[in-house]
Write an enzyme that holds these catalytic residues in place. Structure first.
Site, PDB file in Angstrom:
ATOM      1  N   THR A  56       0.827  -1.201   0.000  1.00 19.49           N
ATOM      2  CA  THR A  56       0.000   0.000   0.000  1.00 19.49           C
ATOM      3  C   THR A  56       0.864   1.254   0.000  1.00 19.49           C
ATOM      4  OG1 THR A  56      -1.644  -1.234   1.273  1.00 19.49           O
ATOM      5  CG2 THR A  56      -1.937   1.134   1.165  1.00 19.49           C
ATOM      6  N   TYR A 143       6.071 -12.864   3.016  1.00 21.85           N
ATOM      7  CA  TYR A 143       4.807 -12.556   2.339  1.00 21.85           C
ATOM      8  C   TYR A 143       4.597 -13.540   1.200  1.00 21.85           C
ATOM      9  CZ  TYR A 143       1.144  -9.290   0.653  1.00 21.85           C
ATOM     10  OH  TYR A 143      -0.044  -8.697   0.274  1.00 21.85           O
ATOM     11  N   LYS A 168       2.715 -14.070   5.998  1.00 22.49           N
ATOM     12  CA  LYS A 168       1.547 -13.292   5.579  1.00 22.49           C
ATOM     13  C   LYS A 168       1.050 -13.877   4.268  1.00 22.49           C
ATOM     14  CE  LYS A 168       0.005  -8.646   4.299  1.00 22.49           C
ATOM     15  NZ  LYS A 168       0.412  -7.257   3.993  1.00 22.49           N
TER      16      LYS A 168
END
Length: 313
Positions: A56, A143, A168
């Site tokens: 983000t 991730y 994640k």
């Protein structure tokens, strides 16, 4: 901060995990003043941790010196109140460089994103993440998404690696995640952390909670923290009526709006921050700004979400 304290602070967060956008000024350069304000406001609103310069936050668009300046600014804004986790990615050598820049900037941990472009086998991926973990004293969250997808056996090996504290998941394969959780629980003593990292993770968090995965990222927190916090509290309290109302009236329509444009998981979120009154600029290419009518729809949807909160009163 050592791996154990960071893991402990993330394990049972008091609020959402905050992934701030990166602010740019009119000339396109990083605006550290606006960025600090964004981070401070998120912490004041109830964020339990700051994940700086991740997806983000347009990690892909930042020069190394910009990245380090933003991580340092996030650490300064947090002032030790919540941990700051920084992104790290690209090929192994660059990921190690970003990891060390984050450590020098005072970050408490790393979110290791998929390596750039290549489709690697499990042994190559394992070596990549182990080299990142060995490069600094910072604990690492790996991730999983796109070209970095792991078998349960590989996650067991990651969980046994010094410095790697969690996974994640941005893939969304619940069958795979159940097998991962089961394998690690069976073969690795201690608590390994799992995060739901899908875009607008609130939409899928009820399913992830059924697997025992209670941690999730919240992009909505960037621009509507009161909605994200209400949802987080309702989940923790088992308040099904509130979670259903917010899913039906806000999150599902937001996901459908987000699907109207490529890159909206970042650019629409950033438009939401601007709607809230903080000028964080636009997005850098190759991302592009959302259509004007989509921003107008987002503004109405935020008001609808806030009205839903009023129904609790």
């Amino acid at each position: 901060m050592t791996p154990a304290p960071l893991a402990a602070r993330l394990r049972d967060p008091s609020g959402p995990l905050f992934f701030p956008v990166t602010a740019y000024g009119p000339d396109g350069s990083v605006d550290l003043g606006a960025y600090r304000t964004h981070v401070r406001e998120g912490i004041a609103a109830g964020a339990a941790a700051v994940f700086a310069c991740c997806g983000t936050g347009e990690f892909h668009a930042l020069l190394p010196e910009e990245f380090q300046a933003c991580v340092r600014a996030a650490v300064e804004a947090a002032g030790g109140r919540v941990p700051v986790v920084a992104g790290a990615g690209y090929g192994t050598a660059l990921a190690v460089r970003y990891a060390r820049l984050a450590e020098d900037a005072g970050a408490d941990g790393l979110l290791a994103m998929p390596p750039y472009l290549v489709l690697a086998g499990q042994e190559g991926l394992l070596r990549h993440y182990r080299e990142i973990a060995a490069a600094t004293g910072l604990p690492v969250i790996v991730y999983q998404r796109d070209n970095a997808v792991f078998t349960p056996a590989t996650v067991v090996r990651l969980a046994r690696t010094d410095g790697i504290i969690g996974l994640k998941d941005g893939l969304g394969d619940l069958d795979l995640m159940q097998r991962v959780v089961s394998a690690v629980r069976t073969e690795v003593p201690g608590d390994f952390l799992y995060f739901n990292g899908l875009p607008t993770a609130e939409q899928t968090q009820l399913a992830y909670r059924a697997l025992g995965i209670t941690l999730y990222s919240s992009a909505v927190f960037c621009f509507a923290p009161e909605i994200a916090l209400a949802f987080h509290r309702a989940l923790a309290a088992g308040d099904g009526a509130t979670t259903a109302r917010l899913l039906d009236g806000f999150y599902r329509p937001f996901v459908e709006l987000r699907a109207q444009g490529r890159g909206y998981a970042v650019s629409l979120v950033k438009a939401g921050v601007r709607l809230r009154g903080l000028d964080v600029g636009g997005v850098r290419p190759p991302l592009q700004e959302p259509a004007e009518d989509h921003v107008e729809q987002l503004a109405r949807l935020i008001e609808r979400g806030r009205a839903l909160l009023g129904e609790d009163a």
